[in-house]
Design a protein around this motif. Sequence first.
Motif, PDB file in Angstrom:
ATOM      1  N   ALA A   1      49.997  38.116  47.631  1.00 12.02           N
ATOM      2  CA  ALA A   1      49.639  39.544  47.582  1.00 12.02           C
ATOM      3  C   ALA A   1      48.709  39.640  48.815  1.00 12.02           C
ATOM      4  O   ALA A   1      48.685  40.691  49.407  1.00 12.02           O
ATOM      5  N   ALA A   2      47.831  38.478  49.114  1.00 16.39           N
ATOM      6  CA  ALA A   2      47.261  38.662  50.317  1.00 16.39           C
ATOM      7  C   ALA A   2      48.129  38.939  51.511  1.00 16.39           C
ATOM      8  O   ALA A   2      47.589  39.693  52.407  1.00 16.39           O
ATOM      9  N   SER A   3      49.286  38.269  51.612  1.00 20.44           N
ATOM     10  CA  SER A   3      50.131  38.461  52.863  1.00 20.44           C
ATOM     11  C   SER A   3      50.788  39.928  52.870  1.00 20.44           C
ATOM     12  O   SER A   3      50.893  40.506  53.829  1.00 20.44           O
TER      13      SER A   3
ATOM     14  N   SER B   1      42.986  26.520  43.304  1.00 21.72           N
ATOM     15  CA  SER B   1      44.135  27.298  42.864  1.00 21.72           C
ATOM     16  C   SER B   1      43.715  28.313  41.893  1.00 21.72           C
ATOM     17  O   SER B   1      44.105  29.462  41.785  1.00 21.72           O
ATOM     18  N   ILE B   2      42.463  28.174  40.896  1.00 18.57           N
ATOM     19  CA  ILE B   2      42.174  29.290  40.059  1.00 18.57           C
ATOM     20  C   ILE B   2      41.440  30.305  40.795  1.00 18.57           C
ATOM     21  O   ILE B   2      41.583  31.306  40.611  1.00 18.57           O
ATOM     22  N   THR B   3      40.804  29.816  41.860  1.00 20.10           N
ATOM     23  CA  THR B   3      40.004  30.852  42.806  1.00 20.10           C
ATOM     24  C   THR B   3      41.156  31.756  43.366  1.00 20.10           C
ATOM     25  O   THR B   3      40.820  33.050  43.599  1.00 20.10           O
ATOM     26  N   TYR B   4      42.187  31.109  43.812  1.00 24.10           N
ATOM     27  CA  TYR B   4      43.229  31.852  44.578  1.00 24.10           C
ATOM     28  C   TYR B   4      43.960  32.810  43.562  1.00 24.10           C
ATOM     29  O   TYR B   4      44.435  34.124  44.048  1.00 24.10           O
ATOM     30  N   ILE B   5      44.158  32.388  42.375  1.00 26.37           N
ATOM     31  CA  ILE B   5      44.967  33.223  41.377  1.00 26.37           C
ATOM     32  C   ILE B   5      44.418  34.503  41.173  1.00 26.37           C
ATOM     33  O   ILE B   5      44.988  35.434  40.671  1.00 26.37           O
ATOM     34  N   ILE B   6      42.895  34.575  41.229  1.00 30.62           N
ATOM     35  CA  ILE B   6      42.312  35.563  41.014  1.00 30.62           C
ATOM     36  C   ILE B   6      42.750  36.794  41.994  1.00 30.62           C
ATOM     37  O   ILE B   6      42.960  38.000  41.299  1.00 30.62           O
ATOM     38  N   GLY B   7      42.904  36.496  43.097  1.00 33.28           N
ATOM     39  CA  GLY B   7      43.413  37.592  44.105  1.00 33.28           C
ATOM     40  C   GLY B   7      44.809  38.011  43.670  1.00 33.28           C
ATOM     41  O   GLY B   7      45.093  39.124  44.095  1.00 33.28           O
ATOM     42  N   GLN B   8      45.718  37.158  43.293  1.00 35.26           N
ATOM     43  CA  GLN B   8      46.973  37.517  42.632  1.00 35.26           C
ATOM     44  C   GLN B   8      47.075  38.448  41.905  1.00 35.26           C
ATOM     45  O   GLN B   8      47.686  39.552  41.625  1.00 35.26           O
TER      46      GLN B   8
ATOM     47  N   ILE C   1      47.862  30.728  32.392  1.00 35.61           N
ATOM     48  CA  ILE C   1      48.252  31.951  32.370  1.00 35.61           C
ATOM     49  C   ILE C   1      47.220  32.824  31.675  1.00 35.61           C
ATOM     50  O   ILE C   1      46.716  33.885  32.511  1.00 35.61           O
ATOM     51  N   VAL C   2      46.641  32.638  30.685  1.00 41.09           N
ATOM     52  CA  VAL C   2      45.676  33.258  29.825  1.00 41.09           C
ATOM     53  C   VAL C   2      44.410  33.134  30.691  1.00 41.09           C
ATOM     54  O   VAL C   2      43.742  34.124  30.773  1.00 41.09           O
ATOM     55  N   VAL C   3      44.022  32.085  31.042  1.00 38.76           N
ATOM     56  CA  VAL C   3      42.661  32.105  31.908  1.00 38.76           C
ATOM     57  C   VAL C   3      42.970  32.774  33.136  1.00 38.76           C
ATOM     58  O   VAL C   3      41.913  33.480  33.827  1.00 38.76           O
ATOM     59  N   ALA C   4      43.970  32.645  33.802  1.00 37.15           N
ATOM     60  CA  ALA C   4      44.096  33.489  35.288  1.00 37.15           C
ATOM     61  C   ALA C   4      44.033  35.184  34.723  1.00 37.15           C
ATOM     62  O   ALA C   4      43.562  35.796  35.406  1.00 37.15           O
ATOM     63  N   GLY C   5      44.786  35.521  33.694  1.00 37.63           N
ATOM     64  CA  GLY C   5      44.701  36.808  33.208  1.00 37.63           C
ATOM     65  C   GLY C   5      43.430  37.498  33.043  1.00 37.63           C
ATOM     66  O   GLY C   5      42.820  38.454  33.414  1.00 37.63           O
ATOM     67  N   TRP C   6      42.657  36.371  32.370  1.00 37.64           N
ATOM     68  CA  TRP C   6      41.316  36.778  31.857  1.00 37.64           C
ATOM     69  C   TRP C   6      40.515  36.901  33.153  1.00 37.64           C
ATOM     70  O   TRP C   6      39.538  37.713  33.409  1.00 37.64           O
ATOM     71  N   LEU C   7      40.689  36.046  34.282  1.00 32.41           N
ATOM     72  CA  LEU C   7      39.887  36.001  35.574  1.00 32.41           C
ATOM     73  C   LEU C   7      40.138  37.412  36.196  1.00 32.41           C
ATOM     74  O   LEU C   7      39.357  37.914  36.895  1.00 32.41           O
ATOM     75  N   GLY C   8      41.678  37.583  36.113  1.00 30.65           N
ATOM     76  CA  GLY C   8      41.908  38.887  36.731  1.00 30.65           C
ATOM     77  C   GLY C   8      41.146  40.322  36.151  1.00 30.65           C
ATOM     78  O   GLY C   8      40.993  41.266  36.676  1.00 30.65           O
TER      79      GLY C   8
END
Length: 601
Positions: free
Chosen positions: A56-58, A128-135, A461-468
Amino acid sequence: MDLQTTIYIFVGLSFSLYIGIAIWARAGSTSEFYAAGGAVGPKMNGMATAADWMSAASFISMAGLISNMGYGGGLFLMGWTGGYVLLAMLLAPYLRKFGKFTVPQFIGDRFYSKSASTIAVICLLTASITYIIGQMTGVGVAFSRFLGVSSDTGIYVGMAIVFAYAVFGGMKGITYTQVAQYIVLIFAYTIPAIFISLQLTGNPIPQLGLGSGFSGTDMSLLAKLDLVVTDLGFGQYTTTTAGSTLNMFMYTLSLMIGTAGLPHVIMRFFTVPSVKDARSSAGWALIFIAILYTTAPAVAAMAKLNLHGTVNTAVKAGGDLYAPEASIKAEDRPDWMKRWEKTGLLKFTDKNGDGRIQYYNDATKNPDAKAKAEAAGWKGNELTVNADIIVLANPEIALLPNWVIALVAAGGLAAALSTAAGLLMAISAAVSHDLVKGIFAPDISEKGELMTGKIAMAIAIVVAGWLGLNPPGFAAGTVALAFGIAASSLFPAIMMGIFSKKMNKEGAMAGMVAGLLITLFYVFAHKGIFFVKGTDFLPMIGGANSFFGITPEAFGAVGAAVNFIVAFVVAKVTSPVPHHIEAMVEAVRVPRGSSAVTGAH
């Protein structure tokens, strides 16, 4: 057919395609789950790697950053593209020859230590977890605008789609899905650019249109853009830089080595049959990436010119940019502005109550521009545009057909979901393969390991969604921070593991820990997270950007230098590397026999 229905159709068809591929390509073994069985061809792997890499960053943010920053935004192009070249030339072939599934597994075996592998897992998870927040944030932005739902609902839907093809398909399903996602996102990016380049310059090739003449004038598009932005009090587009020269250099270097150390991209090179194929797929990926990356500067410049032309009619029609009639009336603003206002990413405030939108630079140092603006009744900039909307709103600004706008919606979601899937695969492999099988339960069966990997993926996926849904306070810089973490922790360890036979486990572990901690300290101190006796810690180290004016996003290069220095110092005063490890490093670096290497572990 109305716009919303067209968007639903395009996005719905793309999601159906992804899920269909996942059902067809379900992983039945750990080799298929982690490395797609090591049987992906170079061209297909190159396309999947490009989709994995172009996040998404690109797709969403890069052209917006360049549009806002001008010339200085080129550091993202140089850093990310240059980093991929580093990865392709210096790391990928050797890691493929090593024949492992993951980066922590390579580090654990190369540095003959489960502790080293564990530290690598911690670094990988942090990046990876830091990066996935942006996605996940990108998924929310795209859904909130194009599907008419809240960003929270968008994240939930994105989680469900990724779950459907990542958990069941593993790397095999992700690979083929990413090929489809690349096709969607590259068409979504280039087709609007072709249309807009034709509109503004008459040249259908955006890369050439950027330097072509602006329609109806005797000057180039960039010269026209420079003239407009400077007349409105903004900095000259083609000369503006990102802070000091040192900061721009360090920022670019941090992005380069951070790119080369990103585990989810490295993992893609474990999916091909041989080292030769790894080199070939790297070349193909660079070609596929270049199509978007060489288009981005044209998209950025043309979108900026179109935006100013929408708000200030004199930009395209000629005349006084500060004349009262030059700024459009708020009631006459186009529908696309009203749609984006609902997302909160575009805001209009009528500060002087004249009913018009005056888009001039609040921070202008041009006394002539400021005097003209104030004479026109200006009391401050009245339009705020988030950089993330530039690409997504670009076809709407240019009044392109509904199907093009719908295609961009599908492309933005494809970019975010493809990288999110790759990151989740890296997280899952680190937990199930490197921690559970590598350390806690080495005798676990293949079936048990496969199930553990799927459970780890689901939890991720659950953690990534929660961070989003609940991004931390420093989320605005999460993508750059992720690159900084990878640059300061994993990249030096991988480089030393391949090219230094004398680097021992103590040096590698000390370097990774030092690089990671100093980078996190600088970033969090800058964000005001460290406090001493109720006082912000930053004044104690000299204030914001206190280390030679280097911003937190650029500090990964400093962290990498610390990693290298600490590693070599510690290695000098500790026990030498065993002879069999030196022989293994030598064997990895010599190409003989590389065609016989498989993905077995």
